[in-house]
Structure formats: C-alpha cells, structure tokens
Design an enzyme around this catalytic site. Structure first.
Site, PDB file in Angstrom:
ATOM      1  CG  HIS A   1       2.418  -4.325   7.071  1.00 52.96           C
ATOM      2  ND1 HIS A   1       1.257  -3.945   7.059  1.00 52.96           N
ATOM      3  CD2 HIS A   1       3.403  -3.389   7.040  1.00 52.96           C
ATOM      4  CE1 HIS A   1       1.366  -2.613   6.970  1.00 52.96           C
ATOM      5  NE2 HIS A   1       2.440  -2.216   6.853  1.00 52.96           N
TER       6      HIS A   1
ATOM      7  CB  SER B   1       0.003 -15.561   9.162  1.00 48.46           C
ATOM      8  OG  SER B   1       0.149 -14.403   9.647  1.00 48.46           O
TER       9      SER B   1
ATOM     10  CG  ASP C   1      19.320   9.356   3.517  1.00 52.54           C
ATOM     11  OD1 ASP C   1      18.295   8.790   3.821  1.00 52.54           O
ATOM     12  OD2 ASP C   1      19.804  10.084   2.487  1.00 52.54           O
TER      13      ASP C   1
END
Length: 293
Positions: A14, A37, A167
């Site tokens: 993100h 940020s 996995d």
C-alpha cells in the site's frame, strides 16, 4: 505469520504502489513509491477506504522509526521483509536502506481495488512500473492473507486453506469453481468461493481467469520455487523503484522455515473443478497436476 505480520506485509504494497508515471509526466506529483508517506501523512492516507485496517501497524512502525532514527519508508520495507520471514515457505526478501522521508502524501486512487476490472488493475500496475507477470507474482502475498474489512461480518477469513504458509495453495484454490458465499452472502468485492471457510476476492478470481494473466497464474499453482523467485523480484522492484544510493542490508533479514509441499486439491475436489483460462495444449504452464488430498 499472524495478524501484525500480515498487516506489515500488506503495508509494504500500500505504501510502495503509490507511484504514477502518468501523473509525473503530466507535471503533477506522481507519488514517491515506497517512501513511507502512509506513515508521515497518516491523517490523509488512512482516510482512504483502501487503507482500512492498517491503522495499528502504521502507528506501531511510526513509533519504532521515531525511536531509532530511521525513515518511514525504510521501516515499512524492513518490517514487511521480517514479517514475511515468519511464514514458512517464503523467500528471503532483499532489504535496502537509505530512503529519504516522504515529501507529500501519495496521490489518491493509486491502490487497486478488489472491485476493479482486470483491465484497470493491469493499467494501474503498469503505470506504477509492473508487468502482468509481476502483478500475478505480487498476489502471492494473499497466500498468507485473511480478510477483515472487506466483509466485517466474517473477520479473519483466509483467502486460502493454508494462511500461515507462503505456498502455491492460493493459486490452485482460486482456480476452483466457486460454489458458495462465506458469511452472510454476496459481497461487492467478493465472489463465490469453493468453501464457506474461504473468502475469494473478485479481483483475484478475475486475474486468475483472464487471458493476459491466466497462464502465469496456473504456472504458479504447481511451482513453489518459481513463485518464490518471482515474488522476491517483484517485491524488490516495489521497494526500490525511484531511489538511488540505497545500501544493501539484506543480511539482516532472517530466513523462513522451509516448506516444499506441493499444492493439493481440497477434499472433495479434483482437476475437473478447475476453471481453466490458459489452454493446456498451447502452453506447458497451463498444466496443473491432479494431486488430491
């Protein structure tokens, strides 16, 4: 490989995806990528619904960074790499230090949404410097993920049946035909899952079946080492794009415990339940072994 670790892994994406070549070319601020940020400008960026559920990890890492005099961009990528090492089977991520502090909040609307079309997601990822193959590889983070905010009525619902392992099970199970909705019913960001105990994001299901990404998706369903390598490389790109002079500190990242077990079909399913979008007769990557539990 539980709550805080999952939040730290999610935060790396993100923060790092906040980068747009299109905006930069237009003469406006295109974002600083993995510049921290989301911590420095938390009041602004945490107001974005796409960042729901990241509040705790953002403020925890802010405290660590402030106490130890490191940049927010560095602490996010360091924490994500260490967090992933708690998940058996994961690759040892590279970690480079020396990012400057962010100069402005990330522009809004740069985080792909589970409700976005594959076309829009691939365009957004391309704008941030990622290929379709990179995009499929980065979604390996969902192999250790659970959802809490997409459908708050069923918190901690995993996206595959092995959420504490990095996995290929996620890639196999996402290809299975959906039969039911978990929780209370249909969700705008979710589609039918093969089990009431698993949540399937609409974007994951669509990318797994789209002609531009299906063959790469299916290749990962039975190749743990290829997935590890591809994810590591894509995460290195996510973390380091746009920065110069970073110092390689990868030696401080722990190795995960090994996990080499091949993905298997959940009980009651087999290869006939796979929804193929990559013709097996046109690409060896389209072949998925019929291994049942």
């Amino acid at each position: 490989c539980k709550g805080p670790a999952r939040e730290a892994i999610r935060l790396t994406f993100h923060d790092g995806i906040g980068r747009s070549a299109t905006l930069a070319a237009s003469g406006t601020f295109g974002g600083g990528g993995a510049d921290g940020s989301i911590i420095k400008f938390a009041d602004s960026e945490l107001a974005d619904p796409a960042n729901d559920g990241l509040e705790d990890i953002v403020y925890a890492l802010k405290s660590f960074a402030d106490n130890h005099g490191v940049s927010y961009g560095d602490i996010i990528q360091f924490a994500g790499a260490v967090a992933l090492s708690n998940c058996p089977g994961s690759p040892r991520l590279a970690f480079y230090a020396g990012r400057p502090q962010a100069i402005a909040p990330s522009p809004p609307g740069l985080i792909p949404s589970p409700t976005d079309s594959v076309k829009d997601i691939l365009a957004r990822m391309s704008d941030a410097g990622f290929t379709p193959d990179d995009t499929v590889a980065l979604l390996a983070a969902h192999s250790v993920a659970v959802q809490n905010t997409v459908d708050p009525t069923i918190p901690d619902t995993p996206l595959d049946s092995t959420p504490e392992l990095f996995d290929t099970q996620f890639y196999l199970e996402t290809l299975l035909r959906g039969t039911t909705y978990p929780g209370t019913g249909r969700n705008t960001a979710g589609v039918k899952s093969p089990s009431k105990h698993l949540f399937r994001l609409a974007s994951d299901a669509a990318i797994a079946r789209d002609a531009r990404t299906a063959c790469r998706w299916q290749s990962f369903a039975h190749d743990q080492e290829a997935l590890r390598t591809s994810f590591r490389n894509a995460m290195l790109k996510l973390a380091n794009q746009g920065f110069e002079g970073l110092i390689n500190c990868s030696f401080i990242i722990p190795e995960s415990l090994p996990h080499w077990k091949a993905a298997t079909f959940p009980y009651g399913t087999n290869a006939s339940d796979i929804e193929h979008s990559c013709p097996s007769n046109s690409s060896p990557e389209g072949v998925i072994p019929d291994v049942s539990r």
